[in-house]
Design an enzyme around this catalytic site. Structure first.
Site, mmCIF file in Angstrom:
data_model
loop_
_atom_site.group_PDB
_atom_site.id
_atom_site.type_symbol
_atom_site.label_atom_id
_atom_site.label_comp_id
_atom_site.label_asym_id
_atom_site.label_seq_id
_atom_site.Cartn_x
_atom_site.Cartn_y
_atom_site.Cartn_z
ATOM 1 N N ALA B 37 42.852 46.043 -36.198
ATOM 2 C CA ALA B 37 41.912 45.667 -35.034
ATOM 3 C C ALA B 37 42.438 46.182 -33.873
ATOM 4 C CB ALA B 37 42.005 44.180 -35.297
ATOM 5 N N HIS B 38 43.681 46.126 -33.571
ATOM 6 C CA HIS B 38 44.236 46.717 -32.487
ATOM 7 C C HIS B 38 43.853 48.290 -32.178
ATOM 8 C CE1 HIS B 38 46.946 43.282 -31.969
ATOM 9 N NE2 HIS B 38 47.261 43.775 -30.786
ATOM 10 N N ARG B 39 44.059 48.987 -33.253
ATOM 11 C CA ARG B 39 43.458 50.494 -33.130
ATOM 12 C C ARG B 39 41.985 50.578 -32.925
ATOM 13 N NH1 ARG B 39 45.712 54.783 -36.205
ATOM 14 N NH2 ARG B 39 46.882 53.093 -37.460
#
Lengths: 338, 199
Positions: B37-39
């Site tokens: 999700a960060h990516r």
């Protein structure tokens, strides 16, 4: 309820008469169903697949929702003994979490682990051939019913099987023992603490000194990662595989049972006390209590080798054991039955 | 050590008040995000695409929950934190771009995140590892589930929480990092432990 029927030669005995016939004549009657039909092979063996499956589902549910008494007591004692404020908040949250999980029968940690079973099988016990399949089914059922987080991933395709089963998983450790009883233990093992387990082929000339340093360094290197306070399982000797197997088995030994060998018990206590001055503390936030216990198991070693393994267990030391008696009755050894 | 109850959206001023070892309880919106999700969030930012939720002033939680389906609804069964260091490679940029005020996780984060927290006004709050049932207890409602294609643990679970905690401030917005100072002390203590054990 209808009384069981016993058949010897052509004579049929009912209930207690059948039992008496068996004991007086020292013979085994053939059990009949109430309608005088012969029992099938499955019915003769009081241990059925369904029984094993149901028991394993119960044990999985008990394990992930309720800690065994020795671990609960150790956590309570840790809370009393902890001196750092940050450490105390962590232990308090852990104790609240444990209580809430047990009350609501929800998994105490979302990582419900890789599902591992240990079986001590009496060589004369019936139904041993049924376990492998029954435990696989139980794992799938528990994943849906408890629920457990699906944690079985193919290491080459990275695909999660979705039901906690896969190649060799759930893994079963078999041990043959004399007798007719079967002891079944479930040991769901979390990933965070597994990631810092370590194996060393130490220098034999250094002996126990080298072993102690290896343990301390492993704990320092692990730091906050294995969700301390941890139980440290140490396996020594045998060979690379044997020492790690022993280290894992050491994690199954209750915290209130030191090694039966007084010299090893002394070493366990010495390392436990030393590690609780290192300062990592609960969840690595600093404090006194870094470990709940140190359990050591050993095998004799090759003259040229000194294999040593350190297995980490997070504070959520989940395990549940039951004994299946030859008459099919079940005793829960770590928990009250549900 | 002070105890604060915070409501999202949290302002920079509120964050600057917090010191390491303080304890906070959060009410409002918490969004779970792990590696994937960060990516993706950072990719979206680069492409100028909006995120499914505006993260400004909110708390991001490093967590992959255990869930079950009940009557076509998701129920969060257990939701403890995952190891935060895996997100170290994204977090500084994440804080800068999305103005997140609180990162919740376990095990601590590194110097890049500590620096970003100082610069942009954010804190790292440690939730007790493994205390998944306690976390689930404070979740009042699932606001929405986004990026479900990333898989259950990696998706964005947008949660309404009430008094989520206790969360220990382990990295504050003044450059202090408990985990770093603890591990420095541990390295120093190690020699004494060696001596005690006759090593």
């Amino acid at each position: 309820m209808k009384k069981p029927l016993f058949k010897l030669d052509e004579q049929v005995y009912e209930g207690v008469h059948g039992e008496l016939t068996e004991s007086i004549l020292n013979v085994k009657c053939i059990r009949l169903k109430p309608n005088n039909m012969l029992l099938t092979r499955e019915e003769k063996s009081v241990i059925t697949s369904e029984k094993i499956e149901d028991l394993a589902v119960k044990l999985l549910k008990l394990a992930v929702t309720e800690l065994p008494p020795d671990v609960k007591n150790a956590l309570k004692r840790a809370y009393e003994e902890e001196t750092s404020e940050a450490g105390k908040t962590q232990l308090q949250a852990i104790l609240e979490n444990v209580e809430y999980a047990e009350k609501t029968r929800t998994p105490m940690c979302q990582d419900t682990g890789t599902i591992i079973f240990y079986i001590k099988a009496g060589v004369n016990a019936k139904g041993l051939d049924l376990f492998e399949e029954a435990l696989r089914k139980a794992t799938q059922r528990a994943t849906r019913e408890v629920p457990l987080r699906p944690n079985a991933v193919n290491p080459f395709t990275q695909k999660n099987s979705g039901d906690n089963t896969g190649r060799f998983i759930p893994f079963i450790h078999w041990k043959l023992v004399p007798g007719e009883t079967i002891e079944l233990t479930v040991f769901p093992k979390g990933g965070g603490s597994e990631n810092v387990c370590t194996l060393g082929m130490l220098v034999p000339g250094e002996g126990v000194k080298g072993l102690k340093r290896f343990i301390v360094d492993a704990v320092v290197k692990a730091g906050s990662k294995p969700c301390p306070p941890n139980i440290i399982g140490v396996g020594v000797g045998g060979g690379a595989d044997i020492s790690m197997k022993l280290a894992k088995e050491a994690l199954l030994r209750p915290l209130d049972q030191p090694n039966p060998d007084p010299e090893i018990a002394k070493l366990e206590k010495e390392i436990y006390e030393a590690l609780n001055t290192i300062g990592i503390g609960p969840m690595g936030l600093g404090g006194k209590i870094t470990v709940l216990g140190v359990n050591i198991e050993y095998a004799h070693r090759h003259p040229a080798s000194y294999p040593a393994a350190v297995a980490f267990q997070c504070w959520a030391a989940r395990r549940a054991t039951a004994r299946i008696n030859p008459d099919g009755s079940v005793e829960f050894l770590t928990h009250k039955p549900i | 050590m002070a105890v604060y109850k915070l409501k999202t959206p949290i302002s920079e001023e509120e964050i600057r008040k917090l010191q390491v070892n303080d304890v906070i309880y959060i009410s409002g919106t918490v969004v779970t995000a792990r590696d994937q999700a960060h990516r993706r969030a950072l990719e979206y930012f680069k492409e100028g695409k909006p995120l499914p939720v505006n993260l400004e002033g909110l708390a991001v939680y490093h967590c992959g929950p255990a869930v079950k389906r009940e009557d076509d609804k998701w129920v969060i069964v257990s939701a403890g934190p995952t190891t935060s260091t895996r997100m170290e490679i994204f977090e500084d940029e994440f804080i800068e771009k999305f103005k997140v005020r609180v990162i919740i996780g376990k095990g601590g984060m590194g110097p890049k995140t500590t620096e970003a927290m100082k610069k942009y006004g954010a804190v790292y709050a440690a939730f007790t590892g493994g205390a998944g049932a306690l976390a689930a207890k404070s979740i009042k409602r699932l606001i929405s589930l986004e990026w479900e294609d990333l898989g259950i643990p990696e998706a964005l679970w947008i949660l309404e929480v009430e008094d989520f905690g206790p969360l220990v401030i382990a990295i504050d917005s003044h450059g202090n990092n408990i985990f770093e100072s603890v591990m420095k002390q541990v390295e120093a203590n190690k020699q004494k432990v060696y001596e005690k054990l006759g090593i």
